[in-house]
Design a protein around this motif. Structure first.
Motif, PDB file in Angstrom:
ATOM      1  N   MET A   1     130.617   6.655  54.259  1.00  0.00           N
ATOM      2  CA  MET A   1     131.322   7.916  54.497  1.00  0.00           C
ATOM      3  C   MET A   1     131.371   8.197  55.986  1.00  0.00           C
ATOM      4  O   MET A   1     130.454   7.827  56.728  1.00  0.00           O
TER       5      MET A   1
ATOM      6  N   LEU B   1     126.500  13.892  47.766  1.00  0.00           N
ATOM      7  CA  LEU B   1     125.433  13.038  48.281  1.00  0.00           C
ATOM      8  C   LEU B   1     124.086  13.711  48.064  1.00  0.00           C
ATOM      9  O   LEU B   1     124.000  14.947  47.993  1.00  0.00           O
TER      10      LEU B   1
ATOM     11  N   ARG C   1     124.187   8.509  52.180  1.00  0.00           N
ATOM     12  CA  ARG C   1     125.292   8.114  53.049  1.00  0.00           C
ATOM     13  C   ARG C   1     124.853   7.023  54.013  1.00  0.00           C
ATOM     14  O   ARG C   1     123.800   7.114  54.649  1.00  0.00           O
TER      15      ARG C   1
ATOM     16  N   THR D   1     126.219   4.896  50.074  1.00  0.00           N
ATOM     17  CA  THR D   1     127.537   5.509  49.926  1.00  0.00           C
ATOM     18  C   THR D   1     128.213   5.612  51.286  1.00  0.00           C
ATOM     19  O   THR D   1     127.864   6.477  52.100  1.00  0.00           O
TER      20      THR D   1
ATOM     21  N   VAL E   1     129.539  14.434  56.020  1.00  0.00           N
ATOM     22  CA  VAL E   1     128.215  14.329  55.418  1.00  0.00           C
ATOM     23  C   VAL E   1     127.619  15.690  55.042  1.00  0.00           C
ATOM     24  O   VAL E   1     127.084  15.866  53.934  1.00  0.00           O
TER      25      VAL E   1
ATOM     26  N   ALA F   1     121.171  11.198  53.534  1.00  0.00           N
ATOM     27  CA  ALA F   1     121.793  10.285  54.485  1.00  0.00           C
ATOM     28  C   ALA F   1     120.676   9.563  55.229  1.00  0.00           C
ATOM     29  O   ALA F   1     119.491   9.750  54.938  1.00  0.00           O
TER      30      ALA F   1
END
Length: 341
Positions: free
Chosen positions: A206, A220, A185, A204, A211, A223
């Motif tokens: 978001m 996912l 993320r 990605t 998350v 992050a």
């Protein structure tokens, strides 16, 4: 006689109704005037982190000082935990004047002026001190921060947003090859997506509030963020591997509705800026303390922190800096900030 008595009763009743009605209206008018004369202008602030975050604490202090120094003219009301929406949504609320202010991640401002990219690029700041000397330096950022005024907002200052690192649910990251195929993320900007791709992963975009569930469900793999977000939002529970890639040090901007700020007196504008500068100083100090605490707390519930050979990631993302510094203004800002190293 009976007829006269009946008429008298009616007249007295009508008189009493009119009298009481008039008294009621007078009371309502007095009450409303009292509210207007004694009421403060409440400045609603959107914030996407919890109340224990150093930026929340700094803004609370700011609000108290602003109220005190303006004799109660302004009060600050902070809504944490994305209660007013994700950061992108709150920018629109500030633009429309629905709320007064929002604290937003630096990458989002690229959507309104591409020159903001200069502060969002990987490895452009050498330290927190270097970042601070740049992002609140009027000679460097003055024009940039006012460049979005015609879009309904002004950037009044920038907080330290921490040093961002990669964390994931599978294994420690040591090289770009370790990120291959991982969906990580990132904030909602093209620069962040490209940065993660050059680091080896799949960027990605978001909203922050999604998350945890996305990692937990496998949408996912991980992050990238600082230790405070990692611990406070419980991402450690679903992504225990935290790797010190130190790839970016994003500022977090305080936005205010342009018409609202321009409508303040010069005296109140000056007070606002002075107290915000004090709040930013406080936030930098608190951030360092809170990072230490967050790291210890995360380790207690299973986090594994590992160091990384940063140079291999620096080499991997270097082309992105050259690609993104396209305008003369961005190049000028970049050159000025490099001189302050």
């Amino acid at each position: 006689m009976k007829r006269l008595s009946y008429i008298s009763v009616i007249l007295v009743s009508v008189f009493l109704i009119v009298f009481l009605s008039a008294c009621g209206k007078a009371a309502d008018t007095t009450e409303n005037e009292g509210e207007e004369s004694s009421g403060a202008t409440v400045l609603k602030v959107a914030f996407n982190q919890p109340e224990n975050h150093p930026q929340f604490k700094a803004m609370e202090e700011f609000g108290e000082k602003l109220k005190e120094r303006t004799d109660g003219k302004y009060e600050v009301e902070i809504s944490p935990n994305e209660l007013l929406g994700a950061q992108r949504e709150t920018i629109e609320l500030v633009q429309s004047g629905t709320i007064a202010m929002s604290i937003v991640g630096g990458s989002l401002m690229e959507n309104f002026n591409e020159d903001f990219v200069v502060f969002n690029l990987p490895y452009v700041f050498d330290s927190k001190e270097h970042q601070k000397s740049v992002i609140n330096n009027e000679d460097i950022v003055g024009d940039l921060y006012h460049s979005v005024e015609d879009q309904g907002m002004i950037v009044l200052g920038a907080f330290h947003g921490g040093v961002r690192n990669v964390y994931n649910s599978q294994s420690p990251i040591e090289t770009p090859e370790d990120l291959a195929g991982m969906k990580i993320r990132v904030m909602e900007s093209d620069t962040n997506v490209q940065m993660m791709e050059k680091m080896g992963g799949v960027g990605t975009p978001m909203g922050q509030g999604e998350v945890y569930t996305a990692i937990q469900s496998g949408v996912l793999d991980g992050a990238e963020n600082n230790e405070l977000v990692y611990n406070d939002l419980k991402h450690v529970e679903v992504a225990p591997y935290y790797s010190y890639t130190q790839h970016v040090m994003l500022p977090d901007y305080l936005l205010i509705n342009a018409d609202l700020f321009k409508g303040m007196s010069e005296e109140h504008q000056a007070i606002f800026r002075e107290e915000l500068a004090n709040a930013i100083d406080l936030e930098y100090d608190l951030f360092e303390e809170d990072v230490d605490q967050a790291k210890k707390a995360a380790e207690e519930v299973g986090a594994q922190f590992n160091e990384v050979d940063v140079k291999v990631f620096q080499d991997a993302v270097r082309p992105l800096i050259e690609e993104k510094l396209t305008s003369e203004k961005a190049k000028e800002i970049y050159e000025k900030m490099q001189k302050l190293e």
